[in-house]
Design an enzyme around this catalytic site. Structure first.
Site, PDB file in Angstrom:
ATOM      1  N   LYS A  33       0.118   9.378   8.436  1.00 42.09           N
ATOM      2  CA  LYS A  33      -1.275   8.905   8.546  1.00 42.09           C
ATOM      3  C   LYS A  33      -1.350   7.404   8.288  1.00 42.09           C
ATOM      4  CE  LYS A  33      -4.315   9.454   4.919  1.00 42.09           C
ATOM      5  NZ  LYS A  33      -4.967   8.205   4.493  1.00 42.09           N
ATOM      6  N   ASN A  34      -0.754   6.996   7.174  1.00 44.00           N
ATOM      7  CA  ASN A  34      -0.947   5.602   6.776  1.00 44.00           C
ATOM      8  C   ASN A  34      -0.093   4.617   7.565  1.00 44.00           C
ATOM      9  OD1 ASN A  34      -2.957   6.373   5.075  1.00 44.00           O
ATOM     10  ND2 ASN A  34      -1.712   6.321   3.203  1.00 44.00           N
ATOM     11  N   CYS A 128     -13.174   8.248   0.809  1.00 39.53           N
ATOM     12  CA  CYS A 128     -13.119   9.229  -0.289  1.00 39.53           C
ATOM     13  C   CYS A 128     -13.654   8.612  -1.580  1.00 39.53           C
ATOM     14  CB  CYS A 128     -11.668   9.640  -0.537  1.00 39.53           C
ATOM     15  SG  CYS A 128     -10.961  10.661   0.751  1.00 39.53           S
ATOM     16  N   ARG A 133     -13.085   0.176  -4.523  1.00 40.22           N
ATOM     17  CA  ARG A 133     -11.918  -0.401  -3.847  1.00 40.22           C
ATOM     18  C   ARG A 133     -12.328  -1.700  -3.181  1.00 40.22           C
ATOM     19  NH1 ARG A 133     -10.222   4.871  -0.533  1.00 40.22           N
ATOM     20  NH2 ARG A 133      -8.142   4.013  -0.372  1.00 40.22           N
ATOM     21  N   ASP A 317      -0.825   8.677  -4.292  1.00 38.58           N
ATOM     22  CA  ASP A 317      -1.248   9.768  -3.401  1.00 38.58           C
ATOM     23  C   ASP A 317      -0.543  11.089  -3.708  1.00 38.58           C
ATOM     24  OD1 ASP A 317      -2.858   7.898  -2.231  1.00 38.58           O
ATOM     25  OD2 ASP A 317      -1.541   7.522  -0.533  1.00 38.58           O
ATOM     26  N   ARG A 410      -8.886  15.049   6.835  1.00 39.86           N
ATOM     27  CA  ARG A 410      -8.724  13.620   7.120  1.00 39.86           C
ATOM     28  C   ARG A 410      -7.253  13.263   7.241  1.00 39.86           C
ATOM     29  NH1 ARG A 410     -13.578  10.933   4.353  1.00 39.86           N
ATOM     30  NH2 ARG A 410     -13.215   9.223   5.777  1.00 39.86           N
TER      31      ARG A 410
HETATM   32  N1  EPU Z   1      -7.662  -3.241  -4.837  1.00 37.27           N
HETATM   33  C1  EPU Z   1      -8.396  -4.286  -5.304  1.00 37.27           C
HETATM   34  N2  EPU Z   1      -8.719  -5.302  -4.466  1.00 37.27           N
HETATM   35  C2  EPU Z   1      -8.320  -5.299  -3.173  1.00 37.27           C
HETATM   36  C3  EPU Z   1      -7.577  -4.230  -2.687  1.00 37.27           C
HETATM   37  C4  EPU Z   1      -7.250  -3.212  -3.557  1.00 37.27           C
HETATM   38  O1  EPU Z   1      -8.763  -4.330  -6.472  1.00 37.27           O
HETATM   39  O2  EPU Z   1      -8.649  -6.237  -2.449  1.00 37.27           O
HETATM   40  C5  EPU Z   1      -7.274  -2.151  -5.731  1.00 37.27           C
HETATM   41  C6  EPU Z   1      -7.931  -0.895  -5.389  1.00 37.27           C
HETATM   42  O3  EPU Z   1      -9.193  -0.824  -5.989  1.00 37.27           O
HETATM   43  C7  EPU Z   1      -6.939   0.110  -5.918  1.00 37.27           C
HETATM   44  C8  EPU Z   1      -5.601  -0.496  -5.616  1.00 37.27           C
HETATM   45  O4  EPU Z   1      -5.875  -1.869  -5.547  1.00 37.27           O
HETATM   46  O5  EPU Z   1      -7.060   0.178  -7.293  1.00 37.27           O
HETATM   47  C9  EPU Z   1      -4.877   0.015  -4.378  1.00 37.27           C
HETATM   48  O6  EPU Z   1      -5.492  -0.508  -3.296  1.00 37.27           O
HETATM   49  P1  EPU Z   1      -4.765  -0.836  -1.928  1.00 37.27           P
HETATM   50  O7  EPU Z   1      -5.519  -1.934  -1.285  1.00 37.27           O
HETATM   51  O8  EPU Z   1      -3.288  -0.935  -2.071  1.00 37.27           O
HETATM   52  O9  EPU Z   1      -5.115   0.503  -1.212  1.00 37.27           O
HETATM   53  P2  EPU Z   1      -5.554   0.632   0.256  1.00 37.27           P
HETATM   54  O10 EPU Z   1      -4.800  -0.339   1.077  1.00 37.27           O
HETATM   55  O11 EPU Z   1      -7.018   0.657   0.360  1.00 37.27           O
HETATM   56  C10 EPU Z   1      -3.682   2.365   0.907  1.00 37.27           C
HETATM   57  C11 EPU Z   1      -3.686   3.774   1.431  1.00 37.27           C
HETATM   58  C12 EPU Z   1      -4.185   4.704   0.334  1.00 37.27           C
HETATM   59  C13 EPU Z   1      -3.238   4.582  -0.860  1.00 37.27           C
HETATM   60  C14 EPU Z   1      -3.148   3.107  -1.327  1.00 37.27           C
HETATM   61  C15 EPU Z   1      -2.124   2.874  -2.406  1.00 37.27           C
HETATM   62  C16 EPU Z   1      -4.045   3.461   3.787  1.00 37.27           C
HETATM   63  C17 EPU Z   1      -4.947   3.586   4.950  1.00 37.27           C
HETATM   64  N3  EPU Z   1      -4.536   3.833   2.604  1.00 37.27           N
HETATM   65  O12 EPU Z   1      -5.037   2.100   0.560  1.00 37.27           O
HETATM   66  O13 EPU Z   1      -4.104   6.011   0.861  1.00 37.27           O
HETATM   67  O14 EPU Z   1      -3.713   5.353  -1.938  1.00 37.27           O
HETATM   68  O15 EPU Z   1      -2.793   2.272  -0.197  1.00 37.27           O
HETATM   69  O16 EPU Z   1      -0.861   3.270  -1.976  1.00 37.27           O
HETATM   70  O17 EPU Z   1      -2.896   3.062   3.941  1.00 37.27           O
HETATM   71  C18 EPU Z   1      -4.578   8.307   0.942  1.00 37.27           C
HETATM   72  O18 EPU Z   1      -3.794   8.369   1.910  1.00 37.27           O
HETATM   73  O19 EPU Z   1      -5.039   9.323   0.358  1.00 37.27           O
HETATM   74  C19 EPU Z   1      -4.983   6.984   0.454  1.00 37.27           C
HETATM   75  C20 EPU Z   1      -6.042   6.787  -0.322  1.00 37.27           C
END
Ligand code: EPU
Length: 431
Positions: A33-34, A128, A133, A317, A410
């Site tokens: 997915k990711n 979710c 975030r 995750d 999802r």
């Molecule tokens: N964060 C910030 N500021 C930012 C970005 C992130 O504070 O600008 C914080 C978030 O609040 C969180 C942490 O950093 O505490 C992780 O955020 P990240 O940006 O790394 O997550 P993401 O890119 O939004 C992706 C995956 C998530 C997975 C995370 C961590 C995708 C589409 N989503 O999210 O996947 O949990 O990386 O590995 O790639 C899932 O698949 O269930 C899922 C939530």
């Protein structure tokens, strides 16, 4: 494509699960997915026609395709898990408001649309309920490349006269989607140095896809990337998405906790090193041969501590699915969730099933075991919590009923079909 947001059309779905199964048989991990989400978004950077295989047919991907079509892309499902994407006629830089509000991953449209049009107007993405975030890591880095950002009502408007080349950009934190957005924008610059990049397997996959298109990237798989962009790229390529690291882990945990005997194909063990290390500590009986994980029946499990971290640390995750295994382990295990402040809510549901678990604060929990779990009515708060409750229901005594199934759809392709093929008794009920 059909709209897949059945939940929005008032169809509510539940899973009814009869527990007590030892999973047995063979199952294959679907496409990631990711990895699929950013790679699909990246097809917008240039006007191209290309084909993606091993695309998971999950709701987030279908939602992503719907947004792409609304922007003017043509998506053709050639066969199962195989899609042709034509982005030559994309003419809009405004992804559909309502669809974006439904999915956090739509933040991934920012990078490619900025790269293609120099601007993007996008709703604040939803998703979710796992905690706040923010997008500060994305925005701070994009500003370094000359992008101006305005927030108006529920929209962001991002613009750049010209994306600046030759910059060194240091991410605020190793955010996965911020790294992906920066990679996509930088694909149109002559040269960008990206420091503090995240390096999850799905980021490596996006890098390999961009390289196949014609972008040069050094440092793939590390936190320091050098991107040598290209104005024009190969227009007609085929790319195969990697297997899903998290689905692989989820299936492995389900097999282990059910004390089953399961062969999991398309399991890339390098992506799940830390999970397998934890399996050894806990006493899960397993063997890896090439890209197959063999889970064998285990006798006793021992408690261990889990601290989530960026890759190659323990993935957030898989934190919740792992907790079910810990309810069956002898002793007290501590969970430390470092990423999201809302990702321990599932513990309340596990407690309803009889787990001895305490939430100490929004990031720490203690689980003591082994305890028997009992079927009851439970709710999934997010995608991974949903998978967790399915695993718990598989080993529970009696029948469980899980609502909010659309969250699970999802990110898991045909999860009940896969588990039922291993002997689980899961029924999807439409209301
Ligand atoms: N964060 C910030 N500021 C930012 C970005 C992130 O504070 O600008 C914080 C978030 O609040 C969180 C942490 O950093 O505490 C992780 O955020 P990240 O940006 O790394 O997550 P993401 O890119 O939004 C992706 C995956 C998530 C997975 C995370 C961590 C995708 C589409 N989503 O999210 O996947 O949990 O990386 O590995 O790639 C899932 O698949 O269930 C899922 C939530």
């Amino acid at each position: 494509m059909n709209s897949l947001l059945d939940d929005e059309k008032g169809v509510k779905e539940k899973f009814k699960i009869i527990g007590g199964t030892h999973l047995r048989g063979r199952v294959s991990v679907s496409g990631s997915k990711n990895a699929a989400l950013p790679i699909i978004a990246a097809t917008l950077i240039y006007p191209v026609v290309l084909r993606l295989s091993n695309v998971p047919e999950i709701k987030d991907v279908k939602n992503m395709f719907e947004i792409m079509e609304d922007l003017g892309a043509k998506i053709t499902r050639v066969k199962k898990n195989f899609f042709e994407i034509d982005t030559r006629n994309v003419n809009s830089f405004e992804p559909n408001y309502k669809l974006v509000r439904n999915m956090r991953a739509s933040v991934l449209f920012i990078g490619p649309l900025l790269a293609r049009f120099g601007k993007v107007k996008i709703a604040q993405p939803g998703g979710c309920f796992i905690g706040s975030r923010p997008l500060n890591a994305h925005f701070q880095a994009l500003k370094e490349l000359g992008v101006s950002i305005k927030e108006c009502e529920n929209y962001y408007l991002l613009k750049a006269q010209e994306i600046k080349s030759g910059k060194k950009v240091v991410l605020d934190e190793m955010s996965v989607t911020a790294t992906e957005n920066l990679l996509m924008v930088a694909s149109k610059t002559k040269y960008t140095k990206l420091r503090m990049a995240a390096c999850e397997p799905h980021i490596e996959d996006l890098c390999k896809f961009l390289v196949k298109l014609g972008v040069k990237i050094e440092g793939i798989n590390t936190h320091n990337l050098k991107i040598y962009g290209s104005k024009r790229v190969k227009k007609n390529i085929d790319y195969k998405i990697i297997p899903d690291q998290i689905e692989a882990g989820t299936l492995a945990i389900a097999a282990a906790v059910s004390r089953g005997k399961v062969e999991i194909n398309n399991f890339i063990s390098d992506h799940n090193d830390i999970l397998l290390t934890k399996f050894k500590e806990i006493g899960v009986n397993f063997e890896v041969k090439n890209s197959t994980l063999f889970i064998k029946p285990s006798t006793n499990f021992k408690a261990t501590d889990i601290r989530t971290d960026i890759y190659p640390g323990f993935p957030t995750d898989l934190q919740a699915p792992m907790a079910v295994l810990l309810t069956q382990a002898d002793g007290t295990s501590e969970i430390h969730e470092t990423m999201y402040e809302g990702r321990l809510n599932y513990i309340k549901e596990l407690r309803k099933m009889g787990a001895e678990a305490v939430i100490r604060d929004s990031r720490h929990a203690l689980i003591s075991g082994p305890t028997a779990l009992f079927g009851t009515k439970i709710s999934s708060y997010d995608l991974r919590a949903g998978a967790t409750l399915i695993i718990a229901s598989l080993i529970a005594v009696g029948e469980s009923e899980i609502d909010n199934v659309p969250f699970i759809d999802r990110g898991y392709e045909n999860i009940e079909g896969k588990l039922n093929s291993l002997g689980a008794k899961i029924k999807r009920i439409k209301e």
